[in-house]
Design an enzyme around this catalytic site. Structure first.
Site, PDB file in Angstrom:
ATOM      1  N   LYS A 158       0.864  -1.191   0.000  1.00  0.00           N
ATOM      2  CA  LYS A 158       0.000   0.000   0.000  1.00  0.00           C
ATOM      3  C   LYS A 158       0.892   1.229   0.000  1.00  0.00           C
ATOM      4  O   LYS A 158       1.851   1.314   0.771  1.00  0.00           O
ATOM      5  CB  LYS A 158      -0.867  -0.037   1.253  1.00  0.00           C
ATOM      6  CG  LYS A 158      -1.688   1.197   1.525  1.00  0.00           C
ATOM      7  CD  LYS A 158      -2.790   0.846   2.526  1.00  0.00           C
ATOM      8  CE  LYS A 158      -2.722   1.701   3.771  1.00  0.00           C
ATOM      9  NZ  LYS A 158      -3.806   1.351   4.715  1.00  0.00           N
ATOM     10  N   LEU A 159       0.572   2.160  -0.879  1.00  0.00           N
ATOM     11  CA  LEU A 159       1.331   3.404  -0.939  1.00  0.00           C
ATOM     12  C   LEU A 159       0.435   4.565  -0.522  1.00  0.00           C
ATOM     13  O   LEU A 159      -0.701   4.683  -0.987  1.00  0.00           O
ATOM     14  CB  LEU A 159       1.842   3.665  -2.366  1.00  0.00           C
ATOM     15  CG  LEU A 159       2.961   2.754  -2.881  1.00  0.00           C
ATOM     16  CD1 LEU A 159       3.247   3.061  -4.341  1.00  0.00           C
ATOM     17  CD2 LEU A 159       4.221   2.916  -2.057  1.00  0.00           C
ATOM     18  N   LYS A 160       0.959   5.417   0.318  1.00  0.00           N
ATOM     19  CA  LYS A 160       0.268   6.666   0.605  1.00  0.00           C
ATOM     20  C   LYS A 160       0.313   7.516  -0.666  1.00  0.00           C
ATOM     21  O   LYS A 160       1.302   7.484  -1.413  1.00  0.00           O
ATOM     22  CB  LYS A 160       0.954   7.407   1.751  1.00  0.00           C
ATOM     23  CG  LYS A 160       0.916   6.656   3.086  1.00  0.00           C
ATOM     24  CD  LYS A 160      -0.484   6.645   3.690  1.00  0.00           C
ATOM     25  CE  LYS A 160      -0.459   5.985   5.071  1.00  0.00           C
ATOM     26  NZ  LYS A 160      -1.809   5.931   5.671  1.00  0.00           N
ATOM     27  N   ASP A 184      -3.600   4.745  -0.416  1.00  0.00           N
ATOM     28  CA  ASP A 184      -4.265   5.337   0.760  1.00  0.00           C
ATOM     29  C   ASP A 184      -4.051   6.844   0.726  1.00  0.00           C
ATOM     30  O   ASP A 184      -2.925   7.328   0.835  1.00  0.00           O
ATOM     31  CB  ASP A 184      -3.698   4.751   2.054  1.00  0.00           C
ATOM     32  CG  ASP A 184      -4.466   5.240   3.286  1.00  0.00           C
ATOM     33  OD1 ASP A 184      -5.434   6.017   3.127  1.00  0.00           O
ATOM     34  OD2 ASP A 184      -4.093   4.838   4.403  1.00  0.00           O
ATOM     35  N   LYS A 257      -9.927  -0.906  12.056  1.00  0.00           N
ATOM     36  CA  LYS A 257      -8.933  -0.752  13.117  1.00  0.00           C
ATOM     37  C   LYS A 257      -9.699  -0.819  14.435  1.00  0.00           C
ATOM     38  O   LYS A 257     -10.541   0.049  14.711  1.00  0.00           O
ATOM     39  CB  LYS A 257      -8.203   0.587  12.989  1.00  0.00           C
ATOM     40  CG  LYS A 257      -7.341   0.685  11.731  1.00  0.00           C
ATOM     41  CD  LYS A 257      -6.804   2.085  11.541  1.00  0.00           C
ATOM     42  CE  LYS A 257      -5.888   2.148  10.319  1.00  0.00           C
ATOM     43  NZ  LYS A 257      -5.651   3.540   9.883  1.00  0.00           N
TER      44      LYS A 257
HETATM   45 MG    MG Z   1      -5.726   4.471   6.017  1.00  0.00          MG
END
Ligand code: MG
Length: 362
Positions: A158-160, A184, A257
């Site tokens: 996953k890459l920001k 993200d 989360k």
């Molecule tokens: Mg996130």
């Protein structure tokens, strides 16, 4: 929710200890909301009839990503939540502060399960003994970082992303056509949603939280327009917000989360509501071995059909507080010991503790 609803007697809770820990990160983590250089985190230790239990607060050092932050969590635990716990009162008399509540609830649950010699995974209804590992890379990630993650066996990267920096994902896709990739945005595309079109033909697992947390209507419009599934993270604070998101068709996936939603009971309710409706993956908050054990147990539930942000301890810490979680064939073993299956290593805990508070019955 009163603790009695957890099936747990309040009688034996003698005292609650708060510990503020400073644990250096192996590398800074850069997001749209700032740069984390160390994990400044609150741990909760409860003593229940001589059995201890541990919980970790997901809040980060500054209230820039979420409204909760470490010093605030310390204060609300010490002054409001722990006294209520010890008095048998409802923690939800306190508004918000879900991450702090989760830390306290998880510590009590850990002690209860240790006393019963049961694992958290078994308690939650886990169906896996290992979960696939995924990595989240910050805004400073290079193509070499993506290649290194793939070579290490991570099942998803996953890459920001922020507007104008979509090129990193394009390069990652070109270099790794078969790699599971995800973006993200942490809300960075508010007012600039058209820029997301640059990501829509990369075959991403999902684009996470493109718009602001409260903008479910905007996310519904994006879900209708984009081929790539929209995932919600910051937006989903409870089963109530999930229900709103489902009714609006605002997302096709959720990043769950447990800290953000106030603990494991609410997390399991959200899991159950997503099954058969939308995809689900388990997020993370740079947890130490304590919180990471909880996340891994949760992610072992059957509804998690996307690879989560579950990395080994070494992704963040040279020396974790607990026996480390290890990357083996792209997976992490689900702890099967009593409770969360991890306990702080006494010497490391002592060296990394910067403040301690003992809150006893008033
Ligand atoms: Mg996130």
């Amino acid at each position: 929710m009163p603790l009695s609803h957890l099936g747990f007697s309040l009688v034996g809770i003698r005292a609650v200890e708060l510990r503020r820990i400073a644990l250096p990160l192996v590398r800074p983590f850069v997001t749209a909301h700032g740069t984390e250089r160390e994990r400044d985190v609150v741990l909760v230790r409860v003593d229940v009839d001589g059995v201890e239990g541990w919980g970790e607060c997901a809040a980060l050092a500054a209230p820039t990503y979420t409204s909760e932050w470490t010093a605030g969590a310390w204060a609300v635990l010490r002054e409001h939540l722990v006294p209520r716990l010890l008095a048998g009162a409802d923690l939800d008399e306190v508004a918000g502060h879900r991450m702090a509540k989760a830390a306290l609830r998880n510590a009590v649950l850990d002690a209860r399960l240790r006393a019963e010699d049961r694992s958290l995974a078994a308690h939650l209804g886990a169906t896996r003994t290992a979960v696939p590992a995924g990595i989240a890379l910050g805004l400073d990630a290079t193509p070499d970082d993506v290649g290194a993650a793939a070579a290490q066996g991570y099942r998803r990267v996953k890459l920001k992303v922020v507007p104008g920096q979509e090129g990193a994902l394009v390069l990652a896709r070109e270099a790794h056509p078969a790699l599971r990739l995800q973006a993200d945005a942490n809300g960075a595309y508010a007012g600039n949603a058209v820029a997301l079109d640059a990501l829509d033909d990369l075959g991403l697992d999902c684009i996470e939280q493109p718009l602001g947390a409260a903008d479910l209507v905007g996310h519904a419009a994006l879900t209708a327009r984009l081929r790539t599934p929209v995932a919600l993270d910051e937006s989903i604070a409870s089963t109530a917000t999930l229900d709103a998101a489902l009714r609006l068709a605002a997302c096709r996936a959720v990043n769950l989360k447990q800290g953000r939603v106030g603990g494991l009971d609410e997390a399991v309710r959200i899991h159950d509501a997503c099954v058969g409706e939308i995809s689900l993956f388990c997020g993370g908050m740079l947890e130490t071995g304590i919180g990471r054990a909880v996340n891994i147990a949760l992610a072992a539930l059957p509804g998690f059909d996307l690879v989560g942000d579950l990395s080994p301890s070494a992704r963040w810490y040279e020396e974790d507080l607990t026996e480390p979680h290890l990357l083996v064939d792209g997976t992490l073993a689900v702890p099967d010991g009593p409770g969360i299956g991890r306990t702080p290593i006494e010497g490391v805990l002592r060296r990394r503790t910067v403040a301690t508070a003992l809150v006893g019955p008033g």
